[in-house]
Scaffold this active site. Structure first.
Site, mmCIF file in Angstrom:
data_model
loop_
_atom_site.group_PDB
_atom_site.id
_atom_site.type_symbol
_atom_site.label_atom_id
_atom_site.label_comp_id
_atom_site.label_asym_id
_atom_site.label_seq_id
_atom_site.Cartn_x
_atom_site.Cartn_y
_atom_site.Cartn_z
ATOM 1 N N TYR A 101 19.762 -4.668 21.677
ATOM 2 C CA TYR A 101 19.759 -3.233 21.996
ATOM 3 C C TYR A 101 19.540 -3.015 23.493
ATOM 4 O O TYR A 101 20.160 -2.130 24.098
ATOM 5 C CB TYR A 101 18.673 -2.508 21.205
ATOM 6 C CG TYR A 101 19.149 -1.931 19.892
ATOM 7 C CD1 TYR A 101 19.048 -0.572 19.628
ATOM 8 C CD2 TYR A 101 19.701 -2.745 18.908
ATOM 9 C CE1 TYR A 101 19.475 -0.022 18.427
ATOM 10 C CE2 TYR A 101 20.140 -2.227 17.703
ATOM 11 C CZ TYR A 101 20.023 -0.866 17.466
ATOM 12 O OH TYR A 101 20.463 -0.351 16.272
ATOM 13 N N TYR B 83 17.290 2.810 25.228
ATOM 14 C CA TYR B 83 17.363 1.359 25.071
ATOM 15 C C TYR B 83 17.707 0.619 26.356
ATOM 16 O O TYR B 83 17.485 -0.595 26.448
ATOM 17 C CB TYR B 83 18.335 1.007 23.946
ATOM 18 C CG TYR B 83 17.822 1.488 22.613
ATOM 19 C CD1 TYR B 83 16.649 0.963 22.077
ATOM 20 C CD2 TYR B 83 18.456 2.502 21.907
ATOM 21 C CE1 TYR B 83 16.130 1.418 20.877
ATOM 22 C CE2 TYR B 83 17.952 2.963 20.700
ATOM 23 C CZ TYR B 83 16.792 2.420 20.192
ATOM 24 O OH TYR B 83 16.285 2.879 19.001
ATOM 25 N N GLU C 250 22.950 -7.682 12.980
ATOM 26 C CA GLU C 250 23.073 -6.607 13.970
ATOM 27 C C GLU C 250 24.527 -6.140 14.058
ATOM 28 O O GLU C 250 24.798 -4.936 14.087
ATOM 29 C CB GLU C 250 22.574 -7.078 15.345
ATOM 30 C CG GLU C 250 21.072 -7.146 15.477
ATOM 31 C CD GLU C 250 20.410 -5.783 15.372
ATOM 32 O OE1 GLU C 250 21.000 -4.781 15.828
ATOM 33 O OE2 GLU C 250 19.293 -5.712 14.826
ATOM 34 N N CYS D 226 17.029 -7.628 17.457
ATOM 35 C CA CYS D 226 17.035 -6.165 17.460
ATOM 36 C C CYS D 226 16.550 -5.639 18.809
ATOM 37 O O CYS D 226 17.162 -4.749 19.395
ATOM 38 C CB CYS D 226 16.152 -5.632 16.337
ATOM 39 S SG CYS D 226 16.108 -3.829 16.253
#
Length: 223
Positions: free
Chosen positions: A139, A163, A205, A135
């Site tokens: 990202y 991000y 994801e 994660c």
């Protein structure tokens, strides 16, 4: 080769699919329907509430006071940075507190967080970091790749800058370094299990983008 490099190599195909997913590309070029992002945001708020629990379990299971302190700091970062960003987005999208309170997470969001919680409760800090790292890392790679894009939708521009930013990148690198250090100290069986957590989270994801893009909900069985 570092353990983290081995993991990144193992998930390259699924991460490339995430880079090319129409949800991600729609953010980049500004064509993603806001209804899709709205669905994403509601599910991501649920996801982050569980993600913070997993980080907190990492703080509790850490062997050193330093790692315990840093994992606790990551919990605070999740709350202060990411959830505050969600608050701003929710206001822009007209999502009320009542809607958020009544929201039921999609099957994918529920399954992904259940996977992370299982890894956290049954394993050690290495299992936890391996399960949550995709994660962070994915990202950031997406954010970096999209830096050159300037979508007209302000929400998408803000998402990209968050991000792809240096501050988030530092958090990512810290967790990569932590995972590599742990990998040097555990058994081959531990490393194989940690790799499996990382790979499964990477699959989820991709599924999360798909969940948002299709606005996935639980089946109604003809109701």
């Amino acid at each position: 080769m570092k353990f983290s490099d081995q993991l990144r190599q193992a998930v390259d195909v699924s991460w490339q699919a995430s880079f090319e997913h129409p949800f991600v590309q729609g953010i980049a070029n500004g064509t993603l329907p806001l209804s899709c992002f709205r669905h994403y945001l509601l599910n991501d708020a649920y996801y982050l509430s569980q993600f913070a629990r997993v980080q907190a379990l990492g703080a509790a299971k850490a062997d050193s006071l330093y790692d315990s302190n840093r994992m606790a700091a990551h919990v605070q970062s999740t709350y202060n940075a990411e959830l505050s960003l969600h608050e701003d987005f929710a206001k822009q999208l007209g999502i009320s507190d009542e809607e958020r309170a009544a929201f039921e997470p999609s099957p994918t969001a529920y399954a992904y967080t259940s996977h992370m919680l299982r890894a956290a409760y049954s394993g050690h800090l290495g299992d936890i970091v391996a399960a949550i790292l995709p994660c962070y890392w994915l990202y950031h790679e997406i954010g970096e790749r999209l830096q050159a894009y300037k979508p007209e939708e302000p929400i998408y521009s803000q998402w990209i800058s968050t991000y792809g930013g240096e501050a988030f990148g530092e958090l990512v690198q810290e967790q990569i370094d932590r995972l590599d250090k742990i990998a040097e100290q555990v058994t081959d069986a531990d490393r194989e299990r940690m790799k499996r957590h990382f790979v499964i989270s990477s699959h989820y994801e991709y599924n999360f983008w798909e969940m948002a893009y299709t606005q996935e909900i639980w089946p109604t069985y003809g109701a």
